[in-house]
Every structure is written in C-alpha cells, then in structure tokens.
Design a protein around this motif. Structure first.
Motif, PDB file in Angstrom:
ATOM      1  N   ALA A  78       0.841  -1.197   0.000  1.00 17.04           N
ATOM      2  CA  ALA A  78       0.000   0.000   0.000  1.00 17.04           C
ATOM      3  C   ALA A  78       0.879   1.250   0.000  1.00 17.04           C
ATOM      4  CB  ALA A  78      -0.896  -0.001   1.244  1.00 17.04           C
ATOM      5  N   PRO A  79       0.355   2.370  -0.501  1.00 15.67           N
ATOM      6  CA  PRO A  79       1.116   3.626  -0.462  1.00 15.67           C
ATOM      7  C   PRO A  79       1.578   3.988   0.948  1.00 15.67           C
ATOM      8  CG  PRO A  79      -0.793   3.872  -1.881  1.00 15.67           C
ATOM      9  CD  PRO A  79      -0.926   2.529  -1.202  1.00 15.67           C
ATOM     10  N   SER A  80       0.729   3.775   1.954  1.00 11.09           N
ATOM     11  CA  SER A  80       1.128   4.107   3.330  1.00 11.09           C
ATOM     12  C   SER A  80       2.280   3.219   3.791  1.00 11.09           C
ATOM     13  CB  SER A  80      -0.063   3.996   4.284  1.00 11.09           C
ATOM     14  OG  SER A  80      -0.586   2.677   4.260  1.00 11.09           O
ATOM     15  N   ASP A  81       2.264   1.937   3.397  1.00 11.60           N
ATOM     16  CA  ASP A  81       3.377   1.049   3.729  1.00 11.60           C
ATOM     17  C   ASP A  81       4.649   1.500   3.018  1.00 11.60           C
ATOM     18  OD1 ASP A  81       1.999  -0.666   5.466  1.00 11.60           O
ATOM     19  OD2 ASP A  81       1.370  -1.977   3.843  1.00 11.60           O
ATOM     20  N   ALA A  82       4.531   1.922   1.776  1.00 12.12           N
ATOM     21  CA  ALA A  82       5.714   2.378   1.025  1.00 12.12           C
ATOM     22  C   ALA A  82       6.382   3.541   1.749  1.00 12.12           C
ATOM     23  CB  ALA A  82       5.320   2.769  -0.402  1.00 12.12           C
ATOM     24  N   MET A  83       5.595   4.471   2.245  1.00 14.66           N
ATOM     25  CA  MET A  83       6.167   5.622   2.963  1.00 14.66           C
ATOM     26  C   MET A  83       6.789   5.191   4.294  1.00 14.66           C
ATOM     27  SD  MET A  83       5.934   8.031   0.883  1.00 14.66           S
ATOM     28  CE  MET A  83       6.358   9.460   1.849  1.00 14.66           C
ATOM     29  N   THR A  84       6.103   4.321   5.022  1.00 16.80           N
ATOM     30  CA  THR A  84       6.641   3.815   6.290  1.00 16.80           C
ATOM     31  C   THR A  84       7.924   3.035   6.045  1.00 16.80           C
ATOM     32  OG1 THR A  84       4.440   3.705   7.280  1.00 16.80           O
ATOM     33  CG2 THR A  84       6.165   2.334   8.283  1.00 16.80           C
ATOM     34  N   PHE A  85       7.915   2.162   5.048  1.00 14.70           N
ATOM     35  CA  PHE A  85       9.093   1.354   4.740  1.00 14.70           C
ATOM     36  C   PHE A  85      10.260   2.238   4.309  1.00 14.70           C
ATOM     37  CE2 PHE A  85       6.380  -2.612   3.498  1.00 14.70           C
ATOM     38  CZ  PHE A  85       5.993  -2.751   4.823  1.00 14.70           C
ATOM     39  N   ALA A  86       9.984   3.296   3.554  1.00 10.42           N
ATOM     40  CA  ALA A  86      11.044   4.218   3.127  1.00 10.42           C
ATOM     41  C   ALA A  86      11.730   4.825   4.349  1.00 10.42           C
ATOM     42  CB  ALA A  86      10.475   5.305   2.227  1.00 10.42           C
ATOM     43  N   GLN A  87      10.950   5.223   5.345  1.00 10.15           N
ATOM     44  CA  GLN A  87      11.531   5.787   6.567  1.00 10.15           C
ATOM     45  C   GLN A  87      12.351   4.745   7.323  1.00 10.15           C
ATOM     46  OE1 GLN A  87       7.997   7.235   8.489  1.00 10.15           O
ATOM     47  NE2 GLN A  87       8.154   9.253   7.517  1.00 10.15           N
ATOM     48  N   LEU A  88      11.859   3.518   7.392  1.00 12.02           N
ATOM     49  CA  LEU A  88      12.597   2.453   8.071  1.00 12.02           C
ATOM     50  C   LEU A  88      13.895   2.131   7.333  1.00 12.02           C
ATOM     51  CD1 LEU A  88       9.610   0.116   9.008  1.00 12.02           C
ATOM     52  CD2 LEU A  88      10.975   1.517  10.577  1.00 12.02           C
ATOM     53  N   VAL A  89      13.837   2.089   6.007  1.00 14.81           N
ATOM     54  CA  VAL A  89      15.037   1.829   5.205  1.00 14.81           C
ATOM     55  C   VAL A  89      16.040   2.970   5.386  1.00 14.81           C
ATOM     56  CG1 VAL A  89      15.896   1.647   2.830  1.00 14.81           C
ATOM     57  CG2 VAL A  89      13.899   0.323   3.531  1.00 14.81           C
ATOM     58  N   ASP A  90      15.559   4.200   5.442  1.00 17.16           N
ATOM     59  CA  ASP A  90      16.448   5.340   5.689  1.00 17.16           C
ATOM     60  C   ASP A  90      17.182   5.169   7.012  1.00 17.16           C
ATOM     61  OD1 ASP A  90      15.572   6.523   3.332  1.00 17.16           O
ATOM     62  OD2 ASP A  90      14.247   7.969   4.341  1.00 17.16           O
ATOM     63  N   GLY A  91      16.487   4.665   8.020  1.00 14.65           N
ATOM     64  CA  GLY A  91      17.120   4.430   9.321  1.00 14.65           C
ATOM     65  C   GLY A  91      18.233   3.403   9.233  1.00 14.65           C
TER      66      GLY A  91
END
Length: 126
Positions: A78-91
């Motif tokens: 989902a788009p919301s998961d994509a944004m959450t995952f992007a933040q986690l990957v950035d970490g």
C-alpha cells in the motif's frame, strides 16, 4: 549494488524470507524508490543482475505483501506502507553499525522482508 535473495526453510511448514542488502547508498536509493512508487505506481525491479533473486515492487491500493507468483517475487504494498518502509530503510541506511529491519505489512500469508546493511557481503550467495 542492491541485492535480493529468496531464503526459505525446507521444513514442512517452510518459513520464507526475502533478504534485501547492500551499501548505505544502495539502501538510500531503495528508500527513494519506495517513496517514488507512491505517486508513479510503476512496477520497479529491485536487485541487480548479480542478485540471487529479483523482486518486482508494486505500490497498489490492493496490497498483498511479498509473494511468489509463477517463479517471480512480487512485493505489492500500500502507499502508506511504502512511505513507512522508506523511513525504516532510511534508518538502516544511516546506521553507523551493521543492522537490519523487517518490513512487514498486514498481509497474513506474505513472505517476510528483511533489509540489511553491513551484515552480508556483496558476493553472499545463499
């Protein structure tokens, strides 16, 4: 080079995982791909030609998680998961130490996704 590998246990139940690993820069680019998928909705291929596996990323309003479909690993989120995952990957990408993060969405029977930096060499071949 961003690498992907489909790991699975041959036990009767068979636990599965898709490992995504690379350098900090590779993971920063993955975060960018995840963010861009929210607006572009274009299928992206994760993993270079040297990867043991390749993953087809789809940002969709009907997410199904990571699954194996006719020999292709498809990660539909989902788009919301994509944004959450992007933040986690950035970490993970900005970590000063070797680390990993699991990227789980609400799909009940999907394959687990693990993103890692510094834990596996480029030539890791599971």
């Amino acid at each position: 080079m961003l690498r992907c590998a489909h790991l699975f246990d041959l036990a009767p139940v068979g636990d599965q995982q898709v490992l995504v690993w690379g350098t900090s820069e590779d993971l920063r680019k993955l975060g960018d791909v995840l963010r861009a998928g929210v607006t572009s909705r274009v299928e992206q291929v994760l993993g270079d030609v040297e990867s043991p596996s390749r993953v087809f990323l789809i940002v969709s309003d009907a997410p199904r998680g990571m699954r194996l479909d006719l020999g292709r690993l498809i990660w539909e989120i989902a788009p919301s998961d994509a944004m959450t995952f992007a933040q986690l990957v950035d970490g993970v990408a900005t970590s000063a130490r070797a680390c990993h993060q699991y990227l789980d969405c609400e799909a009940e029977d999907g394959i687990e996704v693990k993103v890692s930096v510094g834990e596996y060499p480029d030539d890791f071949r599971p």
